[in-house]
Design an enzyme around this catalytic site. Structure first.
Site, PDB file in Angstrom:
ATOM      1  CG  HIS A   1      -1.740  -1.140   1.501  1.00  0.00           C
ATOM      2  ND1 HIS A   1      -2.906  -1.416   0.807  1.00  0.00           N
ATOM      3  CD2 HIS A   1      -1.606  -2.152   2.399  1.00  0.00           C
ATOM      4  CE1 HIS A   1      -3.444  -2.532   1.267  1.00  0.00           C
ATOM      5  NE2 HIS A   1      -2.697  -3.002   2.225  1.00  0.00           N
TER       6      HIS A   1
HETATM    7  O1  RIB Z   1      -5.192  -0.151   4.925  1.00  0.00           O
HETATM    8  C1  RIB Z   1      -3.806  -0.160   4.649  1.00  0.00           C
HETATM    9  C2  RIB Z   1      -3.100   0.899   5.440  1.00  0.00           C
HETATM   10  O2  RIB Z   1      -3.278   0.646   6.837  1.00  0.00           O
HETATM   11  C3  RIB Z   1      -1.580   0.901   5.220  1.00  0.00           C
HETATM   12  O3  RIB Z   1      -1.080   2.196   5.393  1.00  0.00           O
HETATM   13  C4  RIB Z   1      -1.082   0.021   6.334  1.00  0.00           C
HETATM   14  O4  RIB Z   1       0.266   0.318   6.707  1.00  0.00           O
HETATM   15  C5  RIB Z   1      -2.011   0.407   7.452  1.00  0.00           C
HETATM   16  O5  RIB Z   1      -1.515   1.614   8.028  1.00  0.00           O
END
Ligand code: RIB
Ligand code: CA
Length: 315
Positions: free
Chosen positions: A245
């Site tokens: 992500h």
């Molecule tokens: O939903 C994904 C996000 O939530 C990413 O930033 C992961 O590191 C958590 O913080």
């Protein structure tokens, strides 16, 4: 044409994917100048996220990076964490030594405020990779800085991909929906990397082995973090790998053409318990609500991993 690197503050809740994002930024000095890293409570509590941020800077060989501890709880709600995804330490996978580099004195929110007041207006980009508590608190404490922010490029939200922590909400927004509402209504130019795009930036065996094959400590750590991190998503979604992500935020700063999206209106659900933290994205323009965010939907995944692997190999 030479360009000067963008000055950024990374606001983060490491988290294995945050770690890869921070490494990508620190490996790319020609593209981004990291003015500082501000830790926030999210994936794991603040004592761990601020410690993890320093572990990552030392792994990158950059112990001079200034790391600050920020808010340890959302604006109005009890902290929700994600050890089920990231493990107890937040960086489960490889064994890690405690950091030696110091945590900076002073609160992360004051660092954000002071930096935005000191640097020329519209020259600093904020890169939130976790809940938006630090950013919203800074905006509430010093409204004068809001108009000085160049851009906010954040990982959070979801529309077509729906939620990952509830059926309706993505984790970063869900943890502190009131903070997200402040940021999304701030008027600061927003670029949003939602699950719609991060779920298209999946690891696979070849990509993870490319990290391990670097033969460096960075490559080994990233491969072992990814091995641990991907087990949850692969089991839940039956996918071949896990979404990296947060590195999408930094990759956008380096190579924006890797991504496609639409400039639309995005609002945050803060009232309904059923859909709390949902990013209500007007992707089809069915309302007259003004556009406030470049909401990403597509990514050149191969290009993303090529960039990531090339840059991490520098460390
Ligand atoms: O939903 C994904 C996000 O939530 C990413 O930033 C992961 O590191 C958590 O913080
Ligand atoms: Ca994160």
């Amino acid at each position: 044409m030479t360009h000067s690197p963008r000055k950024i503050i990374i606001d983060t809740d490491p988290g294995q994917d945050d770690a890869v994002a921070i490494l990508l930024a620190l490996a790319s000095p020609e593209d981004v100048e990291v003015l500082g890293i501000t830790a926030v409570a999210g994936n794991v509590p603040l004592p761990l996220t601020q410690k993890n941020a320093r572990i990552i800077c030392e792994l990158a060989g950059k112990p001079q990076v200034r790391v600050f501890a920020g808010c340890d709880a959302p604006l109005k709600r009890k902290l929700v964490t994600a050890e089920h995804v990231h493990g107890k330490t937040g960086l489960d996978g490889p064994q890690m030594a405690d950091p030696v580099m110091p945590l900076q004195e002073g609160h992360a929110v004051d660092f954000i405020i002071d930096t935005l007041r000191r640097e020329p207006a519209h020259t600093v980009t904020l890169c939130p990779l976790g809940p938006l508590t630090n950013i919203a608190t800074a905006f509430q404490k010093a409204p004068d800085i809001v108009g000085r922010v160049q851009q906010i490029v954040l990982m959070g939200g979801a529309y077509f991909e729906v939620g990952n922590i509830t059926p309706a909400a993505e984790f970063n927004i869900y943890v502190d929906p009131e903070a997200a509402e402040i940021v999304f209504k701030s008027g600061v130019p927003l670029v949003v990397m939602p699950l719609d795009v991060t779920h298209k930036a999946l690891t696979n065996r070849a990509r993870v082995e490319a990290f391990r094959g670097m033969g460096s400590e960075v490559g080994r750590m990233v491969a072992e973090w990814t091995d641990f991190f991907e087990r949850f998503d692969m089991q839940k979604y039956g996918s071949e790998g896990a979404p990296l992500h947060d590195p999408c935020v930094i990759a956008y700063l380096i190579k924006p053409d890797l991504f496609t999206g639409r400039h639309i209106n995005v609002e945050i659900e803060t009232q309904s318990e059923l859909t709390l933290g949902m990013t209500v994205a007007d992707w089809w323009g069915v309302t007259k609500r003004p556009a406030n965010a470049l909401f990403m939907g597509g990514v050149d995944a191969a290009g993303f991993y090529t960039l990531l692997t090339e840059r991490l190999a520098r460390l």
